[in-house]
Scaffold this motif. Structure first.
Motif, PDB file in Angstrom:
ATOM      1  N   GLY A 516      45.140 -24.699 -19.422  1.00  0.00           N
ATOM      2  CA  GLY A 516      45.728 -23.369 -19.537  1.00  0.00           C
ATOM      3  C   GLY A 516      45.628 -22.819 -20.947  1.00  0.00           C
ATOM      4  N   GLN A 517      45.819 -23.684 -21.945  1.00  0.00           N
ATOM      5  CA  GLN A 517      45.698 -23.243 -23.338  1.00  0.00           C
ATOM      6  C   GLN A 517      44.259 -22.853 -23.667  1.00  0.00           C
ATOM      7  OE1 GLN A 517      47.407 -26.821 -25.086  1.00  0.00           O
ATOM      8  NE2 GLN A 517      49.228 -25.685 -25.726  1.00  0.00           N
ATOM      9  N   ARG A 518      43.288 -23.633 -23.179  1.00  0.00           N
ATOM     10  CA  ARG A 518      41.883 -23.281 -23.433  1.00  0.00           C
ATOM     11  C   ARG A 518      41.538 -21.950 -22.783  1.00  0.00           C
ATOM     12  NH1 ARG A 518      40.922 -28.893 -22.537  1.00  0.00           N
ATOM     13  NH2 ARG A 518      40.316 -28.458 -20.384  1.00  0.00           N
ATOM     14  N   GLN A 519      42.070 -21.697 -21.578  1.00  0.00           N
ATOM     15  CA  GLN A 519      41.775 -20.435 -20.910  1.00  0.00           C
ATOM     16  C   GLN A 519      42.370 -19.264 -21.680  1.00  0.00           C
ATOM     17  OE1 GLN A 519      39.620 -20.849 -18.853  1.00  0.00           O
ATOM     18  NE2 GLN A 519      39.513 -19.253 -17.327  1.00  0.00           N
ATOM     19  N   ARG A 520      43.514 -19.462 -22.312  1.00  0.00           N
ATOM     20  CA  ARG A 520      44.111 -18.427 -23.150  1.00  0.00           C
ATOM     21  C   ARG A 520      43.257 -18.174 -24.393  1.00  0.00           C
ATOM     22  NH1 ARG A 520      50.029 -17.712 -22.598  1.00  0.00           N
ATOM     23  NH2 ARG A 520      50.653 -18.657 -20.629  1.00  0.00           N
ATOM     24  N   VAL A 521      42.710 -19.245 -24.956  1.00  0.00           N
ATOM     25  CA  VAL A 521      41.815 -19.085 -26.107  1.00  0.00           C
ATOM     26  C   VAL A 521      40.564 -18.317 -25.691  1.00  0.00           C
ATOM     27  CG1 VAL A 521      40.344 -20.305 -27.770  1.00  0.00           C
ATOM     28  CG2 VAL A 521      42.674 -21.115 -27.318  1.00  0.00           C
ATOM     29  N   GLY A 522      40.025 -18.627 -24.505  1.00  0.00           N
ATOM     30  CA  GLY A 522      38.859 -17.899 -24.015  1.00  0.00           C
ATOM     31  C   GLY A 522      39.143 -16.417 -23.861  1.00  0.00           C
ATOM     32  N   LEU A 523      40.344 -16.086 -23.382  1.00  0.00           N
ATOM     33  CA  LEU A 523      40.727 -14.680 -23.258  1.00  0.00           C
ATOM     34  C   LEU A 523      40.879 -14.040 -24.634  1.00  0.00           C
ATOM     35  CD1 LEU A 523      41.665 -12.235 -21.627  1.00  0.00           C
ATOM     36  CD2 LEU A 523      43.950 -13.250 -21.527  1.00  0.00           C
ATOM     37  N   ALA A 524      41.496 -14.768 -25.573  1.00  0.00           N
ATOM     38  CA  ALA A 524      41.664 -14.237 -26.928  1.00  0.00           C
ATOM     39  C   ALA A 524      40.309 -13.951 -27.576  1.00  0.00           C
ATOM     40  CB  ALA A 524      42.450 -15.230 -27.777  1.00  0.00           C
ATOM     41  N   ARG A 525      39.351 -14.849 -27.392  1.00  0.00           N
ATOM     42  CA  ARG A 525      38.021 -14.636 -27.977  1.00  0.00           C
ATOM     43  C   ARG A 525      37.333 -13.425 -27.362  1.00  0.00           C
ATOM     44  NH1 ARG A 525      32.619 -15.656 -28.407  1.00  0.00           N
ATOM     45  NH2 ARG A 525      31.932 -16.796 -30.261  1.00  0.00           N
ATOM     46  N   ALA A 526      37.499 -13.236 -26.051  1.00  0.00           N
ATOM     47  CA  ALA A 526      36.900 -12.084 -25.387  1.00  0.00           C
ATOM     48  C   ALA A 526      37.501 -10.774 -25.890  1.00  0.00           C
ATOM     49  CB  ALA A 526      37.072 -12.199 -23.883  1.00  0.00           C
ATOM     50  N   LEU A 527      38.774 -10.827 -26.329  1.00  0.00           N
ATOM     51  CA  LEU A 527      39.453  -9.613 -26.798  1.00  0.00           C
ATOM     52  C   LEU A 527      39.331  -9.396 -28.299  1.00  0.00           C
ATOM     53  CD1 LEU A 527      42.777  -9.937 -24.747  1.00  0.00           C
ATOM     54  CD2 LEU A 527      40.777  -8.531 -24.213  1.00  0.00           C
ATOM     55  N   ALA A 528      38.674 -10.322 -29.006  1.00  0.00           N
ATOM     56  CA  ALA A 528      38.645 -10.280 -30.466  1.00  0.00           C
ATOM     57  C   ALA A 528      38.076  -8.979 -31.013  1.00  0.00           C
ATOM     58  CB  ALA A 528      37.856 -11.476 -31.010  1.00  0.00           C
ATOM     59  N   LEU A 529      37.086  -8.397 -30.362  1.00  0.00           N
ATOM     60  CA  LEU A 529      36.403  -7.201 -30.854  1.00  0.00           C
ATOM     61  C   LEU A 529      36.890  -5.920 -30.162  1.00  0.00           C
ATOM     62  CD1 LEU A 529      32.831  -8.750 -31.041  1.00  0.00           C
ATOM     63  CD2 LEU A 529      34.291  -8.165 -32.971  1.00  0.00           C
ATOM     64  N   ASP A 530      38.071  -5.998 -29.540  1.00  0.00           N
ATOM     65  CA  ASP A 530      38.662  -4.840 -28.851  1.00  0.00           C
ATOM     66  C   ASP A 530      37.683  -4.190 -27.884  1.00  0.00           C
ATOM     67  OD1 ASP A 530      41.236  -4.912 -30.029  1.00  0.00           O
ATOM     68  OD2 ASP A 530      40.411  -4.064 -31.870  1.00  0.00           O
ATOM     69  N   PRO A 531      37.212  -4.937 -26.884  1.00  0.00           N
ATOM     70  CA  PRO A 531      36.232  -4.357 -25.954  1.00  0.00           C
ATOM     71  C   PRO A 531      36.864  -3.290 -25.069  1.00  0.00           C
ATOM     72  CG  PRO A 531      37.004  -6.466 -25.134  1.00  0.00           C
ATOM     73  CD  PRO A 531      37.596  -6.310 -26.506  1.00  0.00           C
ATOM     74  N   LYS A 532      36.010  -2.466 -24.497  1.00  0.00           N
ATOM     75  CA  LYS A 532      36.466  -1.476 -23.522  1.00  0.00           C
ATOM     76  C   LYS A 532      36.323  -1.995 -22.095  1.00  0.00           C
ATOM     77  CE  LYS A 532      35.425   2.607 -26.354  1.00  0.00           C
ATOM     78  NZ  LYS A 532      34.636   3.874 -26.432  1.00  0.00           N
TER      79      LYS A 532
END
Length: 688
Positions: A516-532
């Protein structure tokens, strides 16, 4: 006098039906100086012809209990106490040679991952025949004949032809049937099914579980069904044992457990399950914290650190089990009762609304196609191709979540990779904010890449194991030249805070985190550049139900707060129902139905959609499918040579000659609901 497993100490009529008895079983695994106690003082019984379900989160001791029964503990593992009696024979302490005579003959196991459990270098027939030769001394010819008969019994198509196939030549559902055939070929007294359908689609899962039920009845076996899916338990188990922290928390007959849950862990587990009828304005209930560290000696109730009713006594003393007359046993000082529903908080931000008529979509997909070389020659010598995506079109508005559902192999993930330009389409276009991403050169697309991000299914594989979490989160910022190193570090901490992780995680490696923690990190990385636009490919498929609800709530909250446009890909229909405003149903590379979540789930117009919904296991033993509703059966046709006309016709009860000759286009059912079917279902219709 009753015990924690709901059995009776005094010998009586019940003992004649008892096939397996586990008493105070404890297991230890030594790794160097460290020791793990995955199973502690577990007591369970299994009666003749019964299915005992064992449920709990990852690390609760379910699988290790099954492996202890089989005498197949991992290296360094040993039974340190207790008893396992199978058919009157004590298995603990049995010499290895005698245990080999029991394993596969009296007790057998169906493993979770058929691809790793089957030997890739040996033919199917040889693997299924091997137990008969070893245990019954059958000749090669007789064993092969037994293998063919068992493969036919488990419903493998053309079993005589499949005997000489290798595992990689079979689909996932077929391989699982082979695993079941291997386990049952010697007609054991007990079969242990360890997560037998976790990696399968909901349609194949339903077939496999029904097959196990049927074979158990026909062959007079008893079964232990290990799973984390409470819906599977509700439909297929006679009794349930709930495990937590290596111990049994609660046992009861299935209807009793679901209607009169007593242990607070069981109550929380049932409350965390997303359903097809969940109100999307409300957060899913989730269990705070994480399961206990079994390398540390446990004191008191193992669930106390996560329990909102725990007292100092709960944390200091292990609760003694209480047993009711109906065999309902639980180890909890502050039991609950009644229905499992919990009060859920509502999202602070209202759900995203559907786009206004004429609004410019954030993402537009136009007749997208993707074919891959398959090798070999096709009809009349032409090049054979895998037709992964075959003319898909849809739109996603700003702030909208579009869900894609369908079986494995229908093209969902291939489509998702094209949406974020990780793969180029054979033809068609992906248009982002009015510009064609497909026609852009790599140089022109560079600045746009930051706006299209993907959250991958396997967080363990998508995170670099050599990098610390802080480096992983700073990497996309560094590649795009965003800020100084200090500013990127601050941004990484902000991202961790947004996904509910402490800043201390930055110094850890991926392997030091839970799933669960790794999946949260994966989400954080996907959001790092403020995607649309965020494409989430099976974002919670590998997580326990309790952790899944935490991640789903997080994704839903971030979608609403940031106004993200999202495409959520999953074969879990309840997950998509919770996250998506609109839903597209894919079958063999094509969209067969598109509509709002309420339309698709509440008034499915395509027989395939209705069949998928009918196969979803409901976490309620009293729930029944509507009369006449047919599930989808059979294997998905090959995308190399899909059926003519309607691709679903080979599995559809409503198919006619017209379906074979003419491909149905997407046509309007309502202003927002479309279906590609010559014989669409109407509200209230069913098919059989």
């Amino acid at each position: 006098m009753s015990t924690a497993d709901g059995s009776e100490n005094a010998r009586g009529p019940a003992d004649a039906d008892r096939v397996l008895s586990i008493r105070d079983l404890s297991v230890e695994i030594r790794r160097g100086e460290r020791g793990v106690r995955p199973v502690s003082d577990v007591s369970l019984v299994l009666n003749r012809g019964e299915t005992l379900g064992i449920v709990g989160e990852t690390g609760s001791g379910k699988s290790m209990t099954g492996l202890a029964i089989m005498g197949m503990l991992p290296a360094g593992g040993r039974v340190t106490g207790g008893s396992i009696v199978l058919g009157g024979k004590e298995l603990v302490g049995l010499p290895a040679a005698q245990y080999r005579a029991v394993r596969g003959n009296d007790v057998a196991m169906v493993f979770q991952d058929s691809m790793t459990a089957l030997n890739p270098t040996r033919r199917i027939g040889d693997q299924v025949a091997e137990p008969v030769r070893l245990h019954h001394g059958a000749s090669k010819r007789a064993a092969r004949r037994s293998a063919e008969e068992m493969l036919a019994l488990v419903g493998l198509p053309r079993p005589a032809e499949r005997l000489d196939d290798y595992p990689h030549q079979l689909s996932g559902g077929m391989r699982q049937r082979v695993m079941i055939a291997m386990a049952l070929v010697c007609e054991p007294r007990v079969v242990i099914a360890d997560e037998p359908t976790t990696a399968l689609d909901v349609t194949i899962q339903a077939e496999i579980l029904e097959l196990l039920d049927d074979l158990r009845s026909r062959l007079g076996m008893s079964m232990i069904l290990i799973t984390h899916d409470m819906g599977v338990i509700a439909r297929h188990a006679d009794r349930v044992g709930v495990m937590y922290g290596g111990r049994v928390a609660e046992t009861a007959p299935t209807p009793v457990l679901f209607s009169r849950t007593r242990h607070r862990y069981t109550h929380a587990l049932l409350s965390s399950i997303p359903s097809l009828t969940h109100d999307r304005r409300e957060e899913l209930f989730s269990i705070s914290g994480a399961p206990p560290d079994l390398t540390v000696a446990q004191v008191g109730c193992p669930f106390a650190p996560r329990c909102d009713a725990a007292t100092d006594r709960c944390r200091e003393e292990r609760p003694a089990p209480s047993v009711a007359e109906d065999g309902h046993a639980y180890a909890c000082r502050h039991p609950v009762s009644g229905p499992t529903a919990r009060v859920r908080s509502r999202f602070a931000t209202p759900p995203a609304v559907l786009p206004e008529q004429g609004a410019v979509p954030r993402l537009r997909v136009v007749d997208l196609r993707r074919e891959y070389p398959a090798g070999g020659a096709g009809f009349l010598g032409g090049r054979r191709t895998v037709k992964a995506v075959s003319g898909v079109s849809f739109e996603v508005a700003a702030g909208e979540t579009f869900g894609l559902v369908g079986e494995s192999g229908c093209g969902k993930s291939s489509l998702g990779r094209m949406l974020v330009a990780l793969d180029r389409p054979t033809s068609g276009e992906v248009i982002f904010d009015g510009e064609s991403v497909t026609r852009m050169s790599a140089r022109a697309f560079g600045p746009r890449r930051t706006q299209l991000q993907m959250m991958f299914q396997d967080s363990n594989a998508s995170l670099d194991p050599r990098m610390r979490i802080g480096t992983i989160l700073r990497e996309p910022l560094a590649i795009q030249g965003v800020g100084s190193r200090a500013q990127r570090t601050v941004r990484a901490r902000e991202l961790l805070h947004d996904v509910g992780l402490p800043a201390s995680v930055m110094e850890r490696y991926p392997y030091e985190l839970s799933g669960g923690q790794r999946q949260r990190v994966g989400l954080a990385r996907a959001l790092a550049l403020d995607p649309k636009v965020l494409v989430a490919d099976e974002p919670v498929s590998a997580l326990d139900v309790s952790i899944r609800s935490q991640v789903l709530n997080l994704m839903r909250r971030l979608q609403l707060e940031r106004g993200l446009s999202s495409v959520v890909i999953s074969h879990d229909l309840a997950v998509v129902r919770y996250l998506a405003d609109r839903v597209g149903v894919m079958y063999l590379g094509k969209l067969v139905e598109v509509g709002t979540a309420e339309e698709v789930y509440g008034a499915a117009a395509h027989p395939y959609t209705a069949g998928l919904l009918a196969a979803v296991p409901d976490a309620d033993p009293e729930a029944r499918r509507p009369e006449g509703t047919a599930r989808v059966r059979g294997e998905l046709p090959s995308p190399i040579d899909p059926p003519s006309g309607c691709r679903f016709r080979t599995r559809c009860a409503l198919a006619t000659d017209r379906c074979a000759g003419t491909e149905p286009p997407l046509q309007a059912v309502t202003g927002t609901h479309q279906v590609a079917c010559h014989h669409p279902l109407r509200r209230g219709d069913s098919h059989s």
